[in-house]
Design an enzyme around this catalytic site. Sequence first.
Site, PDB file in Angstrom:
ATOM      1  N   TYR A  22       0.792  -1.228   0.000  1.00  0.00           N
ATOM      2  CA  TYR A  22       0.000   0.000   0.000  1.00  0.00           C
ATOM      3  C   TYR A  22       0.827   1.282   0.000  1.00  0.00           C
ATOM      4  CZ  TYR A  22      -3.587  -3.378   1.151  1.00  0.00           C
ATOM      5  OH  TYR A  22      -4.423  -4.462   1.128  1.00  0.00           O
ATOM      6  N   HIS A  99      -9.043   1.215  -5.498  1.00  0.00           N
ATOM      7  CA  HIS A  99      -8.173   0.310  -4.737  1.00  0.00           C
ATOM      8  C   HIS A  99      -6.739   0.711  -4.994  1.00  0.00           C
ATOM      9  CE1 HIS A  99     -11.494  -2.304  -3.733  1.00  0.00           C
ATOM     10  NE2 HIS A  99     -11.899  -2.160  -4.981  1.00  0.00           N
TER      11      HIS A  99
END
Length: 141
Positions: A22, A99
């Site tokens: 991430y 996302h």
Amino acid sequence: MKILVLNGPNLNRLGKRQPEVYGTTSLADVEKRMRAAAGGAELEFYQSNYEGELIDKVHEAADAGWPVIINPGGFTHTSVALRDALAEVADGAGFVEVHISNVHAREQFRQHSYLSPIARGVIAGLGIYGYEAALGYFLSD
């Protein structure tokens, strides 16, 4: 124009949780970048680890006619209730699903979204830039 930016479970941990997946940018940094890119649009940011709280915010957006940018986190793959709430937004101002990672290149269970079929668009794998791309979509509309 007002746009609601929703973030689901664990996204408050951006920059700390699995930085190899991430990245190291925090959610506060994402919000700062989006505000800089918003032009004259008003952005409301909300993050929750609780499904019902996200649903309440979606209802608020539906009632007000706001578009929604949502990173639903793990609720992407599990929440029919969140999908049902977003269906009302989909019939109005619309929403874009975001996302940070490419969910299609990850575990099998992450490759199914209850939300994607009713979203205006889905952005996956562009890192935090995906939020800005979703914002650009609504600003150009």
